[in-house]
Scaffold this active site. Sequence first.
Site, PDB file in Angstrom:
ATOM      1  N   ASP A 109      31.434  45.662  39.374  1.00 45.13           N
ATOM      2  CA  ASP A 109      30.725  44.630  38.621  1.00 45.13           C
ATOM      3  C   ASP A 109      30.891  43.192  39.278  1.00 45.13           C
ATOM      4  O   ASP A 109      30.743  43.056  40.060  1.00 45.13           O
ATOM      5  CB  ASP A 109      30.888  45.213  36.838  1.00 45.13           C
ATOM      6  CG  ASP A 109      30.256  43.945  35.948  1.00 45.13           C
ATOM      7  OD1 ASP A 109      29.091  44.076  35.431  1.00 45.13           O
ATOM      8  OD2 ASP A 109      30.933  43.214  35.244  1.00 45.13           O
ATOM      9  N   HIS A 307      26.383  52.087  35.393  1.00 43.06           N
ATOM     10  CA  HIS A 307      26.764  51.002  35.694  1.00 43.06           C
ATOM     11  C   HIS A 307      28.008  51.641  36.122  1.00 43.06           C
ATOM     12  O   HIS A 307      28.983  50.926  36.611  1.00 43.06           O
ATOM     13  CB  HIS A 307      26.851  50.263  34.537  1.00 43.06           C
ATOM     14  CG  HIS A 307      27.162  48.917  35.117  1.00 43.06           C
ATOM     15  ND1 HIS A 307      27.068  48.017  36.594  1.00 43.06           N
ATOM     16  CD2 HIS A 307      27.978  48.046  34.545  1.00 43.06           C
ATOM     17  CE1 HIS A 307      27.850  46.743  36.807  1.00 43.06           C
ATOM     18  NE2 HIS A 307      28.405  46.374  35.566  1.00 43.06           N
TER      19      HIS A 307
END
Length: 333
Positions: A109, A307
């Site tokens: 991320d 994610h």
Amino acid sequence: MSRQTKDQASELTHRLVPSPAGRIHVVEQGSGPLVLLVHGFPESWYSWRHQLPALAAAGYRAAAIDVRGYGRSSKPAEVDAYRMLDLVEDNVAVVHALGERTAVVVGHDWGSPIAANSALVRPDVFRAVGMLSVPYSPRGGPRPSEIFSRIGGDEEFYVSYFQQPGRAEAEIEPDVRGWLAGVYAALSADTMPADDAPDPHFVAPGGLMRDRFPAGQLPAWLSEEDLDFYAGEFERTGFTGALNRYRNMDRDWEDLADFDGAPVTQPSLFAGGGRDASTTWLRDAIEAYSTTLPGLHSSHVLDDCGHWIQQERPEEINKLLTEWLASLPAPAA
């Protein structure tokens, strides 16, 4: 001077080491060549809990940090203390504080661009870079705030929503655990909203981010105990330090002007989730890797993965990382 404690049950060593931020909290396991693990938003060193023992078992010294603004690391008060170049220098300071000259850096991320820029700006320290979820995209194009303001149309893109200090905090901090549960579920493959549901990356006029989060179900990778850990960290620290990363994207664009369009030439690895907007929206960046990552070892998109890739699919990510690390030249003596 670093402060060190030992968790005998998990064989994790916790240290507080000096850095330009003041201090950085480091959690490490194993011995061998150093692998620095950099988390994203809204996480902590704990997001690497599955990688630390796997890398240690494979013969590496795995060190996961709390990025400045998170966990036990320092939280400078100034918004502009969270610029990309500051975070790069924190990473350099950690490597040196651990008694090493070089390291492999791996990020997820926000940690992915932090890792990539660490390799770009300090190739003398970071000899290889692994990126999870967010593809490498060189600095360039219009000012980031201009791009983000156009993305949402009638709605507001979450990055724009995060810009005003205090605004997102007012949504999140009254119910940290509930907000975290929602955002983790919203971006996990097994709990994310249906394709035809309103996108949780956007905020309706007058609305909140959490309005579009799934309710009442945790993703399979997240136990109640895991959620308790994350919530406990943010209930103690608040969210301002973490959100300040988003509030420096225009400053980063200015600071990195000398690196406009620059490739990262060290050996590299990328892995993203096939159902992760961070990967799918930046498909063009992945397709440009032959130019932007000339040292790329391999690029992977994991089917039916969201994610939180190293937590959703830890065994696959551990295998990719250890095989890639084994392919790298040994660090210089």
